[in-house]
Design a protein around this motif. Structure first.
Motif, short mmCIF file in Angstrom:
data_model
loop_
_atom_site.label_atom_id
_atom_site.label_comp_id
_atom_site.label_asym_id
_atom_site.label_seq_id
_atom_site.Cartn_x
_atom_site.Cartn_y
_atom_site.Cartn_z
N VAL A 53 0.85 -1.19 0.00
CA VAL A 53 0.00 0.00 0.00
C VAL A 53 0.88 1.23 0.00
CG1 VAL A 53 -1.76 1.27 1.27
CG2 VAL A 53 -1.82 -1.22 1.22
N CYS A 54 0.60 2.17 -0.90
CA CYS A 54 1.33 3.43 -0.98
C CYS A 54 0.96 4.29 0.23
CB CYS A 54 0.97 4.15 -2.28
SG CYS A 54 1.74 5.78 -2.43
N PRO A 55 1.96 4.83 0.94
CA PRO A 55 1.65 5.67 2.11
C PRO A 55 1.09 7.04 1.74
CG PRO A 55 4.00 5.56 1.76
CD PRO A 55 3.38 4.62 0.76
N ASP A 56 1.22 7.44 0.48
CA ASP A 56 0.73 8.76 0.06
C ASP A 56 -0.72 8.74 -0.41
OD1 ASP A 56 3.25 9.91 0.60
OD2 ASP A 56 3.98 9.23 -1.35
N ILE A 60 -2.92 0.39 -3.99
CA ILE A 60 -1.97 -0.72 -4.12
C ILE A 60 -0.92 -0.33 -5.16
CG2 ILE A 60 -1.70 -3.17 -4.69
CD1 ILE A 60 -3.35 -2.83 -2.22
N ARG A 61 0.33 -0.50 -4.83
CA ARG A 61 1.39 -0.16 -5.77
C ARG A 61 1.47 -1.20 -6.87
NH1 ARG A 61 6.26 2.84 -2.67
NH2 ARG A 61 5.10 4.75 -2.40
N PRO A 62 1.81 -0.84 -8.11
CA PRO A 62 2.28 0.45 -8.59
C PRO A 62 1.13 1.45 -8.72
CG PRO A 62 2.15 -1.06 -10.42
CD PRO A 62 1.80 -1.84 -9.17
N CYS A 63 1.39 2.69 -8.36
CA CYS A 63 0.40 3.75 -8.42
C CYS A 63 0.99 4.97 -9.12
CB CYS A 63 -0.08 4.11 -7.02
SG CYS A 63 1.25 4.69 -5.95
N ARG A 64 0.22 6.03 -9.24
CA ARG A 64 0.70 7.24 -9.92
C ARG A 64 1.77 7.98 -9.14
NH1 ARG A 64 -4.49 9.98 -12.87
NH2 ARG A 64 -5.03 8.15 -14.09
N CYS A 65 1.87 7.72 -7.86
CA CYS A 65 2.87 8.40 -7.03
C CYS A 65 4.31 8.02 -7.43
CB CYS A 65 2.66 8.06 -5.57
SG CYS A 65 1.08 8.62 -4.93
N LEU A 66 4.46 6.87 -8.06
CA LEU A 66 5.79 6.42 -8.44
C LEU A 66 6.29 7.07 -9.72
CD1 LEU A 66 5.46 2.62 -7.66
CD2 LEU A 66 6.55 4.38 -6.29
N ASP A 67 5.41 7.75 -10.48
CA ASP A 67 5.82 8.38 -11.74
C ASP A 67 6.66 9.61 -11.52
OD1 ASP A 67 4.46 6.46 -13.09
OD2 ASP A 67 2.65 7.65 -13.31
#
Length: 67
Positions: A53-56, A60-67
Motif C-alpha cells: 500500500v502506498c503511504p501517500d 496498491i502499488r504500482p500507483c501514480r505516485c511512483l511516476d
C-alpha cells in the motif's frame, strides 16, 4: 489443492453437510478438511500478501505516485 475424500467425516466449515467418501475436499490452514464449495473465495477487493500500500495515496502499488 483439492482432492477426493477417502473417508467420511465432518466439514470444518460447518455447512451442515458431512463429508462423504469421494467428495472433493481441501485442507485448510488449521489442518481441518472442508468441501471445496465451502472454501471462501477471494474477491478482487482482497489484498494478497505481496501487495504493498502506498503511504501517500493508499492505493496498491504500482500507483501514480511512483511516476
Amino acid at each position: 489443492m483439492s482432492f477426493r475424500a477417502q473417508f467420511n467425516g465432518k466439514c470444518a466449515a460447518q455447512c451442515g453437510e458431512r463429508i462423504h467418501e469421494g467428495d472433493e475436499i481441501e485442507k485448510d490452514d488449521d489442518g481441518k478438511y472442508r468441501h471445496v464449495k465451502c472454501v471462501p473465495k477471494s474477491s478482487k477487493f482482497d489484498m494478497r500478501p505481496t501487495d504493498v500500500v502506498c503511504p501517500d495515496c493508499f492505493c496498491i502499488r504500482p500507483c501514480r505516485c511512483l511516476d
